[in-house]
Each structure stands twice: as C-alpha cells, then as structure tokens.
Design a protein around this motif. Structure first.
Motif, PDB file in Angstrom:
ATOM      1  N   LEU A 198      90.213 112.048  46.452  1.00 16.57           N
ATOM      2  CA  LEU A 198      91.007 111.042  45.754  1.00 16.57           C
ATOM      3  C   LEU A 198      92.300 111.681  45.288  1.00 16.57           C
ATOM      4  O   LEU A 198      92.304 112.832  44.838  1.00 16.57           O
ATOM      5  CB  LEU A 198      90.257 110.511  44.537  1.00 16.57           C
ATOM      6  N   TYR A 206      84.393 104.979  35.751  1.00 17.85           N
ATOM      7  CA  TYR A 206      84.502 103.800  36.621  1.00 17.85           C
ATOM      8  C   TYR A 206      83.783 104.042  37.949  1.00 17.85           C
ATOM      9  O   TYR A 206      82.971 103.221  38.407  1.00 17.85           O
ATOM     10  CB  TYR A 206      85.982 103.491  36.841  1.00 17.85           C
ATOM     11  N   VAL A 207      84.066 105.190  38.555  1.00 18.55           N
ATOM     12  CA  VAL A 207      83.452 105.514  39.840  1.00 18.55           C
ATOM     13  C   VAL A 207      81.949 105.729  39.679  1.00 18.55           C
ATOM     14  O   VAL A 207      81.135 105.216  40.461  1.00 18.55           O
ATOM     15  CB  VAL A 207      84.116 106.760  40.462  1.00 18.55           C
ATOM     16  N   ASP A 236      88.699 114.564  43.010  1.00 19.75           N
ATOM     17  CA  ASP A 236      90.123 114.379  42.800  1.00 19.75           C
ATOM     18  C   ASP A 236      90.839 115.596  43.368  1.00 19.75           C
ATOM     19  O   ASP A 236      90.269 116.690  43.453  1.00 19.75           O
ATOM     20  CB  ASP A 236      90.401 114.241  41.298  1.00 19.75           C
ATOM     21  N   LYS A 248      95.049 106.796  45.039  1.00 12.47           N
ATOM     22  CA  LYS A 248      94.964 106.033  43.797  1.00 12.47           C
ATOM     23  C   LYS A 248      96.211 105.173  43.652  1.00 12.47           C
ATOM     24  O   LYS A 248      97.295 105.604  44.064  1.00 12.47           O
ATOM     25  CB  LYS A 248      94.855 106.966  42.586  1.00 12.47           C
ATOM     26  N   PRO A 249      96.123 103.994  43.052  1.00  5.46           N
ATOM     27  CA  PRO A 249      94.892 103.312  42.611  1.00  5.46           C
ATOM     28  C   PRO A 249      94.151 102.723  43.808  1.00  5.46           C
ATOM     29  O   PRO A 249      94.764 102.407  44.824  1.00  5.46           O
ATOM     30  CB  PRO A 249      95.419 102.214  41.694  1.00  5.46           C
ATOM     31  N   THR A 300      88.587 107.164  35.075  1.00  8.24           N
ATOM     32  CA  THR A 300      88.326 107.073  36.515  1.00  8.24           C
ATOM     33  C   THR A 300      86.923 107.552  36.838  1.00  8.24           C
ATOM     34  O   THR A 300      86.201 106.933  37.629  1.00  8.24           O
ATOM     35  CB  THR A 300      89.359 107.893  37.301  1.00  8.24           C
ATOM     36  N   GLU A 321      86.077 114.721  38.812  1.00  7.34           N
ATOM     37  CA  GLU A 321      87.242 113.959  38.347  1.00  7.34           C
ATOM     38  C   GLU A 321      87.479 114.259  36.869  1.00  7.34           C
ATOM     39  O   GLU A 321      86.570 114.098  36.053  1.00  7.34           O
ATOM     40  CB  GLU A 321      86.989 112.461  38.564  1.00  7.34           C
ATOM     41  N   ARG A 340      83.794 117.379  35.310  1.00  8.52           N
ATOM     42  CA  ARG A 340      85.128 117.029  34.821  1.00  8.52           C
ATOM     43  C   ARG A 340      86.142 118.160  34.961  1.00  8.52           C
ATOM     44  O   ARG A 340      87.289 118.024  34.537  1.00  8.52           O
ATOM     45  CB  ARG A 340      85.047 116.558  33.372  1.00  8.52           C
ATOM     46  N   PHE A 356      87.382  99.527  44.116  1.00  5.52           N
ATOM     47  CA  PHE A 356      86.064 100.148  44.197  1.00  5.52           C
ATOM     48  C   PHE A 356      85.346  99.777  45.492  1.00  5.52           C
ATOM     49  O   PHE A 356      84.629 100.588  46.066  1.00  5.52           O
ATOM     50  CB  PHE A 356      85.186  99.761  43.005  1.00  5.52           C
ATOM     51  N   ASP A 400      89.877 112.812  34.932  1.00  6.81           N
ATOM     52  CA  ASP A 400      90.254 111.629  34.170  1.00  6.81           C
ATOM     53  C   ASP A 400      88.988 110.853  33.802  1.00  6.81           C
ATOM     54  O   ASP A 400      88.282 110.346  34.676  1.00  6.81           O
ATOM     55  CB  ASP A 400      91.200 110.749  34.992  1.00  6.81           C
TER      56      ASP A 400
END
Length: 229
Positions: free
Chosen positions: A78, A15-16, A51, A101-102, A12, A7, A31, A105, A9
């Motif tokens: 995603l 967060y994940v 992603d 998305k969004p 994101t 991912e 990334r 979780f 971002d």
C-alpha cells in the motif's frame, strides 16, 4: 487464512484489519517496520499487506528481507506514492501487487483474496550475496571483503549469511539464536555477543570501516560502508 497487516497509520490499520476480520480472515497488525519484519520472518501468513512508508525498515526493505530469507508469502504493498516508477520499484523488490491510497476496501479485499489463492512459490535460490563491499559466494562458500578472503568458522558463516540476507535491519539476539543456532538458548547467554565480536574482528581489517553496528538494548545491524580506495 491468516493476514499480516503492517501499517503505522492507526486509522488505516484499524480500517483494514476490521474489514478483513469481518471477511473471515485472521489478522495480525504490526505498527512499525521492525515489528512487521519480525512477524513476517517468524510466523506463517497467507498474505502480507504492508505500507511502503514505515518507521524502521520501510515496506521495500521488508519485502527484500523476506524474499532474501526465501519466504514466498504473497505481498500487497500500500502506498500514497502511486506513480509508475514507484510501483515498478515495489514490484522489483519482490511485492506481488500494489494498491495506491486512498483505496476502496472492496478492491483491497479482492486483491487479498486473489493473492491468497496464488500458491506461494519461493524465489529462485540465490548463489551470491553482496552488501556494501562484503560478498558471499554461496556455491563455493567463499566470503570476501574488498577481495580479502574471510576465514570463517561454520557458525560465523551462518551468522554473516543471515545478516547479509537482512541488511540494515536490527536483528535481536533472540532472532539470531533462532535463525543461526536453530535453538532457543537461555536469554542470559552471551553466545551471540561472543560470535558477533569474533565476526566483527574478521570483517574489519586495517583501514576498513565498521561493518556491524551494535544497537544498545536491541541487537545488531549489518550496514557496512565502503572503505576508501
């Protein structure tokens, strides 16, 4: 269980990764598509979360590449592109599940756990590879370009096969040494460059455009353009 999150971002990805780590998973984060593909091809994971839109190879290219390499790790894709056609495209590329998305979780966690429980089964063995106007018949071990048979030595065959299983992907010399020669040579060796040069000469006959592009300081990528009729 070990999870790979690809991912670009940062918010994101963090967060994940944070959520999955708190659930007891071991999480690796890439990334860029290039870094994610390298990890997916060279490290064992129970689930890959990627992603769709990424710098470098995108999510679809990553899934196609790992499936072409006979890696059956479950993949959750995603995307901010949630329409049905996009989902179908991702699933047909080899993804196992799709989450728009969004997302909450709790839903991602449930999908990851469901995929982790699913036994990883490699896709059906391919009998032929085709990239642009280059084709490999794996059963009869015949390689051609525009119908012209390529006289390949065993190492050249393995090199071309690996490149055709990863079209459009920049393959580093280290990756090629590990996957084609199955051995870690001294990084100063020029064995990869010598074999790529020989393969390139055999692929690029009179009137045929380049098939292998050199990426300075990185490696090589197979991206043949169709020669004019």
């Amino acid at each position: 269980m070990r999870i790979l999150v690809i991912e670009d971002d940062r918010a994101t990805a963090d967060y994940v990764a944070k959520g999955l780590t708190e659930e007891g998973f071991v999480v690796d984060v890439a990334r860029t598509g290039k870094d994610g593909l390298f990890l997916a091809l060279n490290e064992p994971f129970d689930v890959i979360v990627t992603d769709r839109m990424l710098p470098g190879p995108d999510g679809l290219s990553i899934v196609r590449a790992i499936r072409a390499s006979n890696i059956g790790t479950p993949v959750l894709m995603l995307t901010a592109l949630g329409d049905v056609d996009r989902k179908v495209e991702g699933l047909e590329a080899g993804a196992d599940d799709y989450l728009a998305k969004p997302f909450a979780f709790a839903e991602l966690r449930a999908r990851v756990r469901a995929l982790a429980r699913r036994p990883a089964a490699p896709p059906a063995e391919q009998t032929a590879l085709e990239v642009g106007d280059i084709r490999m018949d794996l059963l009869h071990r015949i390689a051609t370009r525009r119908g012209r048979t390529l006289d390949l030595l065993p190492t050249e065959w393995r090199l071309l096969e690996f490149m055709m299983r990863n079209p459009g992907v920049v393959l580093t010399r280290t990756m090629l040494l590990e996957k084609v020669w199955d051995f870690s040579f001294d990084p100063t060796t020029n064995v990869v460059d010598v074999h790529v040069s020989r393969l390139r000469r055999k692929l690029e006959g009179p009137g045929e455009p380049p098939a292998i592009r050199t990426v300075r300081g990185a490696g090589y990528v197979l991206e043949p353009r169709a020669a004019p009729a």
